[in-house]
Design a protein around this motif. Structure first.
Motif, short mmCIF file in Angstrom:
data_model
loop_
_atom_site.label_atom_id
_atom_site.label_comp_id
_atom_site.label_asym_id
_atom_site.label_seq_id
_atom_site.Cartn_x
_atom_site.Cartn_y
_atom_site.Cartn_z
N CYS A 83 0.84 -1.21 0.00
CA CYS A 83 0.00 0.00 0.00
C CYS A 83 0.87 1.25 0.00
O CYS A 83 0.63 2.19 -0.77
N MET A 88 -1.17 1.32 -3.55
CA MET A 88 -2.33 0.45 -3.74
C MET A 88 -3.30 0.69 -2.59
O MET A 88 -2.87 1.05 -1.50
N ASN A 89 -4.57 0.44 -2.85
CA ASN A 89 -5.48 0.42 -1.71
C ASN A 89 -5.39 -0.96 -1.08
O ASN A 89 -4.81 -1.88 -1.65
N GLU A 91 -7.48 -3.37 -0.54
CA GLU A 91 -8.11 -4.48 -1.27
C GLU A 91 -7.21 -4.97 -2.42
O GLU A 91 -7.07 -6.17 -2.64
N GLU A 92 -6.60 -4.03 -3.14
CA GLU A 92 -5.67 -4.40 -4.23
C GLU A 92 -4.48 -5.16 -3.67
O GLU A 92 -4.07 -6.17 -4.23
N ARG A 95 -5.44 -8.65 -2.67
CA ARG A 95 -5.64 -9.48 -3.85
C ARG A 95 -4.31 -9.94 -4.43
O ARG A 95 -4.14 -11.11 -4.75
N VAL A 96 -3.35 -9.03 -4.54
CA VAL A 96 -2.03 -9.36 -5.10
C VAL A 96 -1.31 -10.38 -4.21
O VAL A 96 -0.71 -11.34 -4.71
N SER A 126 -1.17 -7.42 -12.76
CA SER A 126 -2.37 -6.61 -12.44
C SER A 126 -2.33 -5.25 -13.10
O SER A 126 -1.45 -4.86 -13.76
#
Length: 126
Positions: A83, A88-89, A91-92, A95-96, A126
């Motif tokens: 982050c 990134m937020n 959630e991203e 996910r990664v 992504s």
């Protein structure tokens, strides 16, 4: 240069050396061999280059960015480091990390070369 994941000295230098070379300890040099003697012992490390990197990655630059991000905020989770370093937020980042097959609570200092490669590839995808 010779540190392993989870050790205090494991960091970007260890990762770089082990990714590109096969480092090995040549000889320990005790502090008393120097004048004046330093407060620490020394060592000679041999760094023969690998013909191929230690792990396969899609994007070598991304691999090193992820390696540096892993240690940007020591003792934080890799999700938090992603982050902060990649903007990134949460959630991203979650996910990664999941796409790389890693636990969401993993810390950067515990990641192996293979895990850093998986994470770098997941970010590249992504």
């Amino acid at each position: 240069m010779l540190a392993a994941p989870g050790e205090e000295s494991w960091g970007p230098l260890s990762i770089l050396c082990q990714f590109l070379c096969e480092p090995r300890l040549a000889v320990d040099v005790p502090a008393e061999m120097f004048t004046p003697p330093p407060k620490v012992d020394s060592a000679f490390v041999v760094l023969p280059l690998r013909e191929e990197p230690a792990v396969e990655v899609k994007n070598r630059d991304m691999f090193f960015k992820v390696a540096n991000a892993a240690f940007a905020l020591r003792r934080k989770t890799m999700v938090n480091n992603l982050c902060a370093s990649f903007r990134m937020n949460r959630e991203e980042a979650l996910r990664v990390v999941a796409e790389a097959g890693l636990d969401e609570k993993v810390r950067g200092e515990k990641l192996t070369l293979e895990e850093i490669a998986k994470l770098a590839d997941a970010i590249s995808n992504s």
